[in-house]
Design a protein around this motif. Structure first.
Motif, PDB file in Angstrom:
ATOM      1  N   ILE A 225      44.097  46.566  37.868  1.00 37.69           N
ATOM      2  CA  ILE A 225      43.086  45.671  38.554  1.00 37.69           C
ATOM      3  C   ILE A 225      45.087  44.678  39.062  1.00 37.69           C
ATOM      4  N   HIS A 226      44.439  44.121  40.815  1.00 40.43           N
ATOM      5  CA  HIS A 226      46.138  43.919  40.492  1.00 40.43           C
ATOM      6  C   HIS A 226      46.010  42.139  41.430  1.00 40.43           C
ATOM      7  N   HIS A 227      46.889  41.389  40.390  1.00 39.00           N
ATOM      8  CA  HIS A 227      46.310  39.521  41.382  1.00 39.00           C
ATOM      9  C   HIS A 227      47.906  39.895  42.185  1.00 39.00           C
ATOM     10  N   GLN A 228      47.856  40.020  43.335  1.00 41.33           N
ATOM     11  CA  GLN A 228      49.251  39.450  44.435  1.00 41.33           C
ATOM     12  C   GLN A 228      49.150  37.703  44.485  1.00 41.33           C
ATOM     13  N   ASP A 229      50.136  37.178  44.502  1.00 40.86           N
ATOM     14  CA  ASP A 229      50.682  36.349  45.387  1.00 40.86           C
ATOM     15  C   ASP A 229      50.292  35.830  46.115  1.00 40.86           C
ATOM     16  N   VAL A 230      50.226  35.082  46.702  1.00 39.78           N
ATOM     17  CA  VAL A 230      50.602  34.476  48.495  1.00 39.78           C
ATOM     18  C   VAL A 230      50.747  33.231  48.896  1.00 39.78           C
ATOM     19  N   ASP A 231      51.769  33.232  50.046  1.00 37.68           N
ATOM     20  CA  ASP A 231      52.319  31.933  49.861  1.00 37.68           C
ATOM     21  C   ASP A 231      52.143  32.098  51.572  1.00 37.68           C
ATOM     22  N   VAL A 232      51.430  31.442  51.937  1.00 38.97           N
ATOM     23  CA  VAL A 232      50.920  31.070  53.840  1.00 38.97           C
ATOM     24  C   VAL A 232      52.125  30.063  54.095  1.00 38.97           C
ATOM     25  N   THR A 233      53.426  29.448  53.349  1.00 47.89           N
ATOM     26  CA  THR A 233      54.098  28.864  54.445  1.00 47.89           C
ATOM     27  C   THR A 233      54.900  30.034  55.476  1.00 47.89           C
TER      28      THR A 233
ATOM     29  N   PRO B 247      32.649  51.270  35.656  1.00 41.88           N
ATOM     30  CA  PRO B 247      32.709  50.137  34.686  1.00 41.88           C
ATOM     31  C   PRO B 247      34.000  50.236  33.145  1.00 41.88           C
ATOM     32  N   HIS B 248      35.125  50.685  34.289  1.00 45.41           N
ATOM     33  CA  HIS B 248      36.539  50.769  32.987  1.00 45.41           C
ATOM     34  C   HIS B 248      37.049  49.562  32.921  1.00 45.41           C
ATOM     35  N   ARG B 249      37.450  48.782  31.590  1.00 42.49           N
ATOM     36  CA  ARG B 249      38.354  48.235  31.703  1.00 42.49           C
ATOM     37  C   ARG B 249      40.099  49.029  32.590  1.00 42.49           C
ATOM     38  N   HIS B 250      40.186  47.942  33.078  1.00 38.03           N
ATOM     39  CA  HIS B 250      41.665  48.384  33.549  1.00 38.03           C
ATOM     40  C   HIS B 250      42.671  47.601  33.286  1.00 38.03           C
ATOM     41  N   PRO B 251      44.386  48.237  33.471  1.00 39.38           N
ATOM     42  CA  PRO B 251      45.677  46.557  32.969  1.00 39.38           C
ATOM     43  C   PRO B 251      45.555  46.146  34.155  1.00 39.38           C
ATOM     44  N   VAL B 252      46.100  45.289  33.784  1.00 37.73           N
ATOM     45  CA  VAL B 252      46.269  44.061  34.795  1.00 37.73           C
ATOM     46  C   VAL B 252      47.901  43.772  35.039  1.00 37.73           C
TER      47      VAL B 252
ATOM     48  N   GLY C 229      58.391  41.013  42.484  1.00 35.39           N
ATOM     49  CA  GLY C 229      58.250  41.519  41.733  1.00 35.39           C
ATOM     50  C   GLY C 229      57.402  41.549  41.286  1.00 35.39           C
ATOM     51  N   LEU C 230      57.075  42.344  40.096  1.00 39.30           N
ATOM     52  CA  LEU C 230      55.831  43.191  39.519  1.00 39.30           C
ATOM     53  C   LEU C 230      56.019  42.862  37.910  1.00 39.30           C
ATOM     54  N   LYS C 231      55.231  42.459  37.447  1.00 43.39           N
ATOM     55  CA  LYS C 231      55.122  42.072  35.746  1.00 43.39           C
ATOM     56  C   LYS C 231      53.339  42.151  35.885  1.00 43.39           C
ATOM     57  N   ALA C 232      53.733  42.702  33.972  1.00 46.35           N
ATOM     58  CA  ALA C 232      51.812  42.204  33.658  1.00 46.35           C
ATOM     59  C   ALA C 232      51.650  40.918  33.740  1.00 46.35           C
ATOM     60  N   HIS C 233      50.281  40.368  34.106  1.00 48.13           N
ATOM     61  CA  HIS C 233      49.554  39.622  34.567  1.00 48.13           C
ATOM     62  C   HIS C 233      49.239  39.124  33.354  1.00 48.13           C
TER      63      HIS C 233
ATOM     64  N   THR D 171      52.482  41.804  26.592  1.00 51.93           N
ATOM     65  CA  THR D 171      51.265  42.664  26.114  1.00 51.93           C
ATOM     66  C   THR D 171      50.600  42.952  27.785  1.00 51.93           C
ATOM     67  N   LEU D 172      50.578  44.527  27.551  1.00 53.48           N
ATOM     68  CA  LEU D 172      49.551  44.499  28.941  1.00 53.48           C
ATOM     69  C   LEU D 172      48.625  44.148  28.475  1.00 53.48           C
ATOM     70  N   ASN D 173      47.482  43.443  29.610  1.00 58.33           N
ATOM     71  CA  ASN D 173      46.273  42.616  29.060  1.00 58.33           C
ATOM     72  C   ASN D 173      45.844  43.443  30.374  1.00 58.33           C
ATOM     73  N   PHE D 174      44.026  43.826  29.925  1.00 63.78           N
ATOM     74  CA  PHE D 174      42.965  44.629  30.205  1.00 63.78           C
ATOM     75  C   PHE D 174      41.690  43.968  30.946  1.00 63.78           C
ATOM     76  N   GLN D 175      41.969  44.279  31.830  1.00 68.73           N
ATOM     77  CA  GLN D 175      40.600  43.410  32.482  1.00 68.73           C
ATOM     78  C   GLN D 175      38.838  44.371  32.850  1.00 68.73           C
ATOM     79  N   THR D 176      38.157  44.155  32.502  1.00 65.10           N
ATOM     80  CA  THR D 176      37.106  44.857  33.447  1.00 65.10           C
ATOM     81  C   THR D 176      36.853  45.069  34.959  1.00 65.10           C
ATOM     82  N   SER D 177      36.377  46.036  36.025  1.00 65.86           N
ATOM     83  CA  SER D 177      36.603  45.724  37.204  1.00 65.86           C
ATOM     84  C   SER D 177      34.705  45.835  37.774  1.00 65.86           C
TER      85      SER D 177
END
Length: 352
Positions: free
Chosen positions: A48-56, A192-197, A206-210, A182-188
């Motif tokens: 589950i992928h959190h993508q920050d967005v800049d609109v400026t 039905p699965h808990r995925h790494p975030v 740049g990409l790191k663990a959330h 720590t690699l955290n998990f979240q339910t989608s």
């Protein structure tokens, strides 16, 4: 009088019939559980992928420059027009991510690659931008007899540095490299699965663990799927992304020698056309990598080995109880291992 030439058949009783049928059921062999497919493994462990967005700023394209998409989002495999074409109204920002699965007798190695048409900035001082951007993550899954195994560790790519993580309770500890978190998990909401975030920063991606990277203000939350959705706006918190096999026929690995897409080993072709670098410090060329070009120059594994020889990288980054197998039972990179090693040795460095 008994006829010796015939078999005498006694009439069936209800009780005898039940016993006979029960015995027949008990002797039917239980079918072996089918091995999980690589596509199913990739979908199970995709983040589950959190993508920050800049609109400026004009280079942000109202946030679209931070959307993940496919390398052919504009309908072609020309890496040198992606910055330009990202601004076109007719191109697709449907969400895709690429994956590969390598196997040994003890572990699965799943690499995920997220592509952006632009690595950009909105100010003129010290930071550069470039056409194309490719960063991602390696997950190492122990084959413990369960259907999908147990995720033991992750290594992420943030520009020219790798960062390592373990889930809570993992038996893996620091090796040559310290564990960064720590690699955290979240339910989608879509399975039905808990995925790494995981999380990516805006602009440079740049990409790191959330939550070491995460959404600050506007942002997209992407969920793994078999369909590709396009964000409705720059703050859409439920967008499904489609997984694409790196080794698919005609896919990313098959295009590795396409000079329109790659300038050299794993480095996407990119130039300064279309306004890249306008109003900023500079625009660099050929500055984004596919997984077989990822490199942390300060670490022992060679360029690309995070994808092409992840068992080796794992033994360098982590202390692993019981060790692991270094013999691959499935590794499509292996047929060109010698050529990749030589190309990695002689290729110019790529600084993302």
């Amino acid at each position: 009088m008994i006829d010796r030439g015939r078999t005498v058949r006694r009439p069936w009783t209800a009780a005898a019939l039940v016993v006979t049928l029960a015995a027949a059921v008990l002797t039917v062999p239980t079918p072996a559980r089918a091995a999980v497919s690589r596509a199913d493994l990739a979908l199970r462990w995709a983040p589950i992928h959190h993508q920050d967005v800049d609109v400026t700023g004009s280079h942000a394209l109202a946030g679209r420059s931070d959307y993940i998409t496919s390398v052919d989002f504009d309908g072609d495999l020309n890496g040198r027009n992606n910055w330009d074409r990202a601004a076109a109204p007719d191109v697709s920002f449907a969400a895709h991510a690429y994956y590969s699965v390598l196997e040994t007798a003890t572990h699965w190695y799943l690499t995920y690659f997220f592509f952006h048409p632009r690595d950009w900035t909105d100010h003129p001082f010290f930071e550069t931008e470039h056409e194309n951007d490719g960063e991602g993550v390696l997950f190492v899954v122990e084959r413990d007899g369960s259907t999908y195994g147990t995720l033991r560790a992750a290594v992420t790519v943030a520009h020219s540095d790798f960062y390592s993580y373990t889930p809570a309770g993992s038996t893996w500890t620091s090796g040559r490299e310290s564990i960064d978190g720590t690699l955290n998990f979240q339910t989608s909401p879509h399975d039905p699965h808990r995925h790494p975030v995981t999380g990516q920063e805006a602009k440079g991606h740049g990409l790191k663990a959330h939550p070491q990277y995460g959404i600050v203000g506007d942002g997209i939350v992407y969920y793994p799927s078999t369909v590709a959705e396009t964000p409705e706006h720059a703050d859409d918190r439920d967008v499904r992304y489609r997984l694409v096999d790196i080794f698919a026929p005609g896919g990313l690995w098959a295009q590795r020698a396409n000079p329109n897409l790659f300038a050299h080993l794993g480095a996407f072709a990119g130039d300064t056309s279309g306004g890249c670098g306008t109003g900023t410090w500079a625009c660099s060329v050929n500055s984004a990598n596919a997984p077989w070009g990822w490199d942390d120059g300060d670490d022992l594994p060679a360029r690309g080995e995070i994808a092409t020889d992840p068992a080796k990288l794992s033994t360098e980054y982590f202390a692993i109880p019981g060790g692991l197998s270094r013999t691959y039972t499935h590794n499509p990179y292996a047929s060109e291992a010698a050529a990749l090693a030589e190309a990695a040795r002689t290729a110019p460095p790529v600084v993302d």
